[in-house]
Write a protein that holds these residues in place. Sequence first.
Motif, PDB file in Angstrom:
ATOM      1  N   LYS A 231      -2.524  11.426   3.124  1.00  0.00           N
ATOM      2  CA  LYS A 231      -1.439  11.094   4.047  1.00  0.00           C
ATOM      3  C   LYS A 231      -1.378   9.604   4.332  1.00  0.00           C
ATOM      4  O   LYS A 231      -0.300   9.027   4.515  1.00  0.00           O
ATOM      5  CB  LYS A 231      -1.617  11.876   5.349  1.00  0.00           C
ATOM      6  CG  LYS A 231      -0.470  11.750   6.331  1.00  0.00           C
ATOM      7  CD  LYS A 231      -0.670  12.664   7.535  1.00  0.00           C
ATOM      8  CE  LYS A 231       0.529  12.579   8.486  1.00  0.00           C
ATOM      9  NZ  LYS A 231       0.384  13.474   9.656  1.00  0.00           N
ATOM     10  N   ASP A 232      -2.540   8.963   4.360  1.00  0.00           N
ATOM     11  CA  ASP A 232      -2.602   7.551   4.747  1.00  0.00           C
ATOM     12  C   ASP A 232      -3.083   6.636   3.622  1.00  0.00           C
ATOM     13  O   ASP A 232      -3.539   5.523   3.867  1.00  0.00           O
ATOM     14  CB  ASP A 232      -3.511   7.379   5.969  1.00  0.00           C
ATOM     15  CG  ASP A 232      -4.941   7.853   5.698  1.00  0.00           C
ATOM     16  OD1 ASP A 232      -5.199   8.390   4.600  1.00  0.00           O
ATOM     17  OD2 ASP A 232      -5.797   7.680   6.590  1.00  0.00           O
ATOM     18  N   ASN A 233      -2.997   7.106   2.372  1.00  0.00           N
ATOM     19  CA  ASN A 233      -3.395   6.292   1.218  1.00  0.00           C
ATOM     20  C   ASN A 233      -4.831   5.799   1.302  1.00  0.00           C
ATOM     21  O   ASN A 233      -5.163   4.727   0.802  1.00  0.00           O
ATOM     22  CB  ASN A 233      -2.452   5.089   1.045  1.00  0.00           C
ATOM     23  CG  ASN A 233      -1.056   5.468   0.614  1.00  0.00           C
ATOM     24  OD1 ASN A 233      -0.503   6.463   1.093  1.00  0.00           O
ATOM     25  ND2 ASN A 233      -0.465   4.700  -0.267  1.00  0.00           N
ATOM     26  N   SER A 234      -5.677   6.590   1.935  1.00  0.00           N
ATOM     27  CA  SER A 234      -7.040   6.128   2.193  1.00  0.00           C
ATOM     28  C   SER A 234      -7.994   6.362   1.029  1.00  0.00           C
ATOM     29  O   SER A 234      -9.071   5.771   0.980  1.00  0.00           O
ATOM     30  CB  SER A 234      -7.590   6.830   3.444  1.00  0.00           C
ATOM     31  OG  SER A 234      -7.564   8.245   3.282  1.00  0.00           O
ATOM     32  N   ASP A 235      -7.634   7.234   0.092  1.00  0.00           N
ATOM     33  CA  ASP A 235      -8.506   7.495  -1.054  1.00  0.00           C
ATOM     34  C   ASP A 235      -7.976   6.707  -2.246  1.00  0.00           C
ATOM     35  O   ASP A 235      -6.856   6.944  -2.711  1.00  0.00           O
ATOM     36  CB  ASP A 235      -8.534   8.994  -1.373  1.00  0.00           C
ATOM     37  CG  ASP A 235      -9.736   9.367  -2.224  1.00  0.00           C
ATOM     38  OD1 ASP A 235     -10.015   8.642  -3.198  1.00  0.00           O
ATOM     39  OD2 ASP A 235     -10.410  10.374  -1.925  1.00  0.00           O
ATOM     40  N   HIS A 236      -8.760   5.785  -2.735  1.00  0.00           N
ATOM     41  CA  HIS A 236      -8.276   4.855  -3.751  1.00  0.00           C
ATOM     42  C   HIS A 236      -8.621   5.321  -5.167  1.00  0.00           C
ATOM     43  O   HIS A 236      -9.651   5.942  -5.415  1.00  0.00           O
ATOM     44  CB  HIS A 236      -8.845   3.464  -3.511  1.00  0.00           C
ATOM     45  CG  HIS A 236      -8.447   2.888  -2.185  1.00  0.00           C
ATOM     46  ND1 HIS A 236      -7.137   2.652  -1.840  1.00  0.00           N
ATOM     47  CD2 HIS A 236      -9.192   2.524  -1.104  1.00  0.00           C
ATOM     48  CE1 HIS A 236      -7.073   2.172  -0.617  1.00  0.00           C
ATOM     49  NE2 HIS A 236      -8.305   2.086  -0.145  1.00  0.00           N
ATOM     50  N   PHE A 237      -7.738   4.997  -6.076  1.00  0.00           N
ATOM     51  CA  PHE A 237      -7.904   5.292  -7.499  1.00  0.00           C
ATOM     52  C   PHE A 237      -8.985   4.363  -8.042  1.00  0.00           C
ATOM     53  O   PHE A 237      -8.870   3.144  -7.942  1.00  0.00           O
ATOM     54  CB  PHE A 237      -6.575   5.066  -8.208  1.00  0.00           C
ATOM     55  CG  PHE A 237      -6.547   5.506  -9.644  1.00  0.00           C
ATOM     56  CD1 PHE A 237      -6.266   6.817  -9.978  1.00  0.00           C
ATOM     57  CD2 PHE A 237      -6.763   4.588 -10.665  1.00  0.00           C
ATOM     58  CE1 PHE A 237      -6.200   7.210 -11.310  1.00  0.00           C
ATOM     59  CE2 PHE A 237      -6.702   4.971 -11.990  1.00  0.00           C
ATOM     60  CZ  PHE A 237      -6.425   6.288 -12.315  1.00  0.00           C
ATOM     61  N   GLU A 238     -10.023   4.923  -8.618  1.00  0.00           N
ATOM     62  CA  GLU A 238     -11.144   4.117  -9.078  1.00  0.00           C
ATOM     63  C   GLU A 238     -11.055   3.868 -10.580  1.00  0.00           C
ATOM     64  O   GLU A 238     -10.790   4.787 -11.362  1.00  0.00           O
ATOM     65  CB  GLU A 238     -12.469   4.804  -8.734  1.00  0.00           C
ATOM     66  CG  GLU A 238     -12.677   4.935  -7.229  1.00  0.00           C
ATOM     67  CD  GLU A 238     -13.984   5.605  -6.861  1.00  0.00           C
ATOM     68  OE1 GLU A 238     -14.685   6.072  -7.790  1.00  0.00           O
ATOM     69  OE2 GLU A 238     -14.313   5.657  -5.662  1.00  0.00           O
ATOM     70  N   THR A 239     -11.253   2.615 -10.967  1.00  0.00           N
ATOM     71  CA  THR A 239     -11.180   2.242 -12.374  1.00  0.00           C
ATOM     72  C   THR A 239     -12.561   1.772 -12.829  1.00  0.00           C
ATOM     73  O   THR A 239     -13.126   0.846 -12.264  1.00  0.00           O
ATOM     74  CB  THR A 239     -10.155   1.113 -12.583  1.00  0.00           C
ATOM     75  OG1 THR A 239     -10.483   0.019 -11.730  1.00  0.00           O
ATOM     76  CG2 THR A 239      -8.757   1.602 -12.250  1.00  0.00           C
ATOM     77  N   PRO A 240     -13.111   2.410 -13.869  1.00  0.00           N
ATOM     78  CA  PRO A 240     -14.471   2.063 -14.306  1.00  0.00           C
ATOM     79  C   PRO A 240     -14.538   0.806 -15.152  1.00  0.00           C
ATOM     80  O   PRO A 240     -15.630   0.346 -15.479  1.00  0.00           O
ATOM     81  CB  PRO A 240     -14.875   3.295 -15.127  1.00  0.00           C
ATOM     82  CG  PRO A 240     -13.580   3.827 -15.664  1.00  0.00           C
ATOM     83  CD  PRO A 240     -12.553   3.549 -14.603  1.00  0.00           C
ATOM     84  N   ASN A 241     -13.379   0.239 -15.502  1.00  0.00           N
ATOM     85  CA  ASN A 241     -13.369  -0.920 -16.400  1.00  0.00           C
ATOM     86  C   ASN A 241     -12.689  -2.110 -15.736  1.00  0.00           C
ATOM     87  O   ASN A 241     -11.637  -1.962 -15.123  1.00  0.00           O
ATOM     88  CB  ASN A 241     -12.619  -0.588 -17.685  1.00  0.00           C
ATOM     89  CG  ASN A 241     -13.170   0.641 -18.388  1.00  0.00           C
ATOM     90  OD1 ASN A 241     -12.711   1.750 -18.127  1.00  0.00           O
ATOM     91  ND2 ASN A 241     -14.148   0.449 -19.245  1.00  0.00           N
TER      92      ASN A 241
END
Length: 630
Positions: A231-241
């Motif tokens: 709802k609040d964009n609190s979980d971020h997309f994680e990039t391993p590179n």
Amino acid sequence: MVWKYALGLALMLGVAVPAIASPATYDERPAKLTNPNDFRDFDRRVVEIAMRDGVKLHTVILVPKGAKGAAMLLTRTPYNAEDQTSYGHSPHLASRIDGYDSAPDVVIGGGYIRVVQDVRGKYGSGGTYVMNRPFVGTSLNPTKVDHATDTYDTIEWLVKHVPESNGRVGILGISYDGFTALAALVNPHPALKVAVPMNPMVDGWRGDDWFHNGAYRQYNDDYVWEQVGTKDNSDHFETPNADVYDMFMRAGSAGALASAHGLDQIGFWQKLKAHQAYDSFWQEQAMDRILARAPLTVPTMLVHSLWDQEDIYGSPAVWRALKPADKAGNLYMSIGPWYHGQEIERADMLGPIRWDADTAKWWRMHVLAPFLAHFLYDKPMDVATVTAFQSGTNEWQRLPGWPTAPATTKLYLHADRSLGMAPSDSAARIDYVSDPATPVTFLPRPNKLVGYENNPWKTWLTTDQRPVSGRPDVLTFTGPMLDHAVTIAGMPIVHLTASTSGTDSDWVVKLIDVYPDEVATDPAMGGYQLAVGMDIFRGRYRQSLSKAEPITPDTPLAYEFALPQANHVFLPGHRIMVQIQSSWFPLYDRNPQTFVPSVMDAKPADYVKATQKVSVGGADGTYIDLPVVQ
């Protein structure tokens, strides 16, 4: 005991001893903090406005002190109304709204009441969230509410509960907020007097955020995750590179990467995967189609950026759909030399390209401000139907319509890699090998996702094309040095004739302004290759945008598609260039060049080299129709 000694000493000295708090009340914070607000030049009100289905939407209202008979400027956003109205620590309204979607010079100068609302399902608002929520009455929305009804209900509440207002409301916004501004035009509230959709999301398949002519813009995976996942964009997309080129390459297909990163649990991602063609899912929610069903009754200014890296399709598409039936003269358009949303920022440059003045400030003061004031305060205005910036000459134009020229002047590709306004007599086929293992990048590596600091995403459409112009898998055609100016104003149309040894293929075509070898006033621009317009087309949709079909291998076939709008002058001493390639990575997912039912689910064995042959000269030679102003 030390405390007994201290207590006795205090009593002897006559010092008052405060009561010792209990552990439960041992807290230096007040039960409720009250800010005196004596220094503020505005009143901040936070309300929860109930919609017709009972869902309450979080709304922030900023009222200038002493306001009376003030019009209201509304923005409906999925990007956090609290943040947009709480910028900095200043008690002055001009500083507090210096953020996304706000133009403080216009808001303050017009004495407007600023209203920002979280759309349902995001941040402080209740209800569920659906990306670009489709409209009531379509097969895609089983409820009785949408952005149009929510806007209507919000305005109904505002005109009844904000006594400082004059009962008039304008709506404006950028990108997603531009989409909600367009949605307000569907069965609009009578108090809605003006709308300014800036860089709006209009058609997510034809050329805005999600696809471009069928090619999936996988660079938006992080946005889908963060925008829809919480709802609040609190979980971020994680990039391993550090270089996401490696991340996308190692994953293989767009679907494999999405699964590895958890996107399968996101409802909107599942829709993207299920609707890779231009089917009813996209057609039913394309805003240009929706708005064309009824006459435009609210004065509206569409705002378009010539180098919009996110929503370059939308505003001109709405213009084309609505202007022919606009008998009342309600539709206006502004075209600026900006990236996505730069019209509310400083805009004297775009990447390395200098415009000689702050184009955005000029536009806000001479176009946006008088336009709003006219319809919200009855003030006179002198705003043209179309206000367009012409790059090359770097001048603003007042135009009666758009485009100013039809796309009928043919620019032909020749076998010697030259360009000309006349076709060559001899036909030829020029080939290159497209290898998915070494795709052509849209930016020099390293590539980083949109949200990273110092990312060139905003200005990538103006980056120098020389890094790829010499690649063997990029065909480059260059015209002669111009001895006179060539002016284009409209949408170039690509007429490509080409074959592939594969059964599917992507085609990327770029129209480029090549600067002189030396530019005395700006040495860094010597030989610069500035893309005036470029786009991608997925070959499987050659016959029908709504149905994928395999390409007959090794057979010259015709492809026709448009490049983005241009309003540009190729100056004397410059050259016109065209580039053709078959990948644009990692911005778009790689075409396996083998026809498979779902490109997003392509397997490693599906990715094959393909020999591409472009036909030039003769009756079937490739050319671009340019909208040349005679």
